[in-house]
Design a protein around this motif. Structure first.
Motif, PDB file in Angstrom:
ATOM      1  N   HIS A  25       0.829  -1.203   0.000  1.00 48.66           N
ATOM      2  CA  HIS A  25       0.000   0.000   0.000  1.00 48.66           C
ATOM      3  C   HIS A  25       0.865   1.256   0.000  1.00 48.66           C
ATOM      4  N   ASP A  27       0.477   5.055   1.078  1.00 49.36           N
ATOM      5  CA  ASP A  27      -0.389   5.780   2.001  1.00 49.36           C
ATOM      6  C   ASP A  27      -0.288   7.289   1.741  1.00 49.36           C
ATOM      7  N   ARG A  40       4.343   9.960   9.424  1.00 49.42           N
ATOM      8  CA  ARG A  40       3.643   8.759   8.958  1.00 49.42           C
ATOM      9  C   ARG A  40       4.362   8.175   7.746  1.00 49.42           C
ATOM     10  N   GLN A  41       4.495   6.857   7.740  1.00 52.07           N
ATOM     11  CA  GLN A  41       5.179   6.198   6.622  1.00 52.07           C
ATOM     12  C   GLN A  41       4.252   6.080   5.423  1.00 52.07           C
ATOM     13  N   THR A  44       3.507   0.578   3.153  1.00 50.65           N
ATOM     14  CA  THR A  44       3.262  -0.511   4.099  1.00 50.65           C
ATOM     15  C   THR A  44       3.069  -1.811   3.332  1.00 50.65           C
ATOM     16  N   THR A  46       1.746  -5.738   3.918  1.00 52.07           N
ATOM     17  CA  THR A  46       0.953  -6.555   4.839  1.00 52.07           C
ATOM     18  C   THR A  46       0.955  -7.995   4.368  1.00 52.07           C
ATOM     19  N   ASP A  63       1.987  -6.128   9.637  1.00 53.95           N
ATOM     20  CA  ASP A  63       2.145  -4.876   8.906  1.00 53.95           C
ATOM     21  C   ASP A  63       3.587  -4.406   9.058  1.00 53.95           C
ATOM     22  N   ASP A  65       6.110  -1.274   7.993  1.00 56.29           N
ATOM     23  CA  ASP A  65       6.196   0.078   7.447  1.00 56.29           C
ATOM     24  C   ASP A  65       7.631   0.374   7.015  1.00 56.29           C
ATOM     25  N   THR A  71      13.485  -0.101   7.615  1.00 55.71           N
ATOM     26  CA  THR A  71      12.236  -0.746   7.997  1.00 55.71           C
ATOM     27  C   THR A  71      11.835  -0.104   9.312  1.00 55.71           C
ATOM     28  N   SER A  73       8.907  -0.231  11.205  1.00 56.37           N
ATOM     29  CA  SER A  73       8.169  -0.947  12.242  1.00 56.37           C
ATOM     30  C   SER A  73       7.588  -2.228  11.687  1.00 56.37           C
ATOM     31  N   ASN A 100       9.090  -1.161  16.730  1.00 56.25           N
ATOM     32  CA  ASN A 100       9.360  -0.057  15.815  1.00 56.25           C
ATOM     33  C   ASN A 100      10.776   0.452  16.050  1.00 56.25           C
ATOM     34  N   THR A 226      -5.290   4.866   0.869  1.00 52.59           N
ATOM     35  CA  THR A 226      -4.127   4.276   0.203  1.00 52.59           C
ATOM     36  C   THR A 226      -4.539   3.808  -1.190  1.00 52.59           C
TER      37      THR A 226
END
Length: 233
Positions: A25, A27, A40-41, A44, A46, A63, A65, A71, A73, A100, A226
């Motif tokens: 994704h 974002d 905010r990253q 992501t 998943t 998840d 990020d 990397t 988290s 994280n 996203t």
């Protein structure tokens, strides 16, 4: 970006079912909220897997990020359900936690019950879970406290199986910075165009209140969309 295969629980009580997918994704949250979500990253990944057996089912997601250099988290939820009778009821136990770059997420354990169901051809499935939730002291600025969570999960495939609308919504008791209890709401509906049996193209919209940690102002409600790709194994 999670729980989307959990809706398949109890659909195969007498056979083994495996389902796994990987999603990527991009974002737009940091672009929309450049002040409140400046860290905010944007990317992501998943990984989700669901497996049913004769006793119930397993589900997990991770998840991850990414930033340009690190990397940032990895957050996971893993759950086990045990069937109770043949009416769609199940016992539910779950673990939430992860790491994280700056340390860790606060860990939590959940236990309770679920009610799961589907329509005649399984194109629509749903799950409702009522859970006791307990947060554990995970690092210096956290403490142990009791909570509760209500979760709804759904999936429906339509338009000759070309489109899938799926997602979940969670309500739980969190704690504000002053230690007072507060209602936290978090939902992630997804809409996918199923280009092939394995590849889907779509979007996810993270909708939340009192979920995102924001020190810039008093804003607590966020909508973070996203664009994503999903590959089913």
């Amino acid at each position: 970006m999670r729980k989307l295969f959990f809706v398949a629980i109890l659909l195969c009580s007498w056979v083994v079912l495996k389902a796994q997918n990987i999603q990527l994704h991009y974002d737009f949250g940091r672009t929309i909220y450049s002040t409140e979500e400046s860290s905010r990253q944007k990317v992501t990944m998943t990984l989700e897997q669901f497996k049913a057996d004769k006793w119930g089912s397993w589900f997990y997601f991770v998840d991850i990020d990414f930033s340009r250099k690190f990397t940032e988290s990895a957050y996971t939820e893993i759950s086990r359900e045990l069937n109770i009778g043949k009416k769609g009821f199940a016992g539910h136990v779950e673990y939430n936690g992860g790491l994280n770059k700056g340390g860790s997420f606060q860990q939590a354990g959940l236990i309770g019950g679920a009610w799961n169901g589907h329509n005649a051809d399984f194109s629509t499935t749903y799950s409702v879970q009522v859970l006791y939730k307990h947060y554990f002291k995970s690092y210096d600025n956290t403490h142990s406290y009791a909570s509760a969570q209500l979760t709804g999960v759904w999936s429906t495939t339509f338009a000759n199986r070309a489109l899938t609308f799926a997602g979940y919504i969670d309500f739980w008791r969190g704690e504000a910075a002053n230690g007072h209890g507060q209602l936290v709401i978090q939902s992630e509906p997804q809409l996918w165009y199923n280009a092939t049996e394995y590849l889907s193209i779509g979007t996810e919209i993270e909708i939340s209140d009192n979920f995102i940690y924001n020190t810039a102002n008093n804003k607590s409600f966020f909508v973070n969309p996203t664009i994503g790709l999903k590959w089913k194994f």
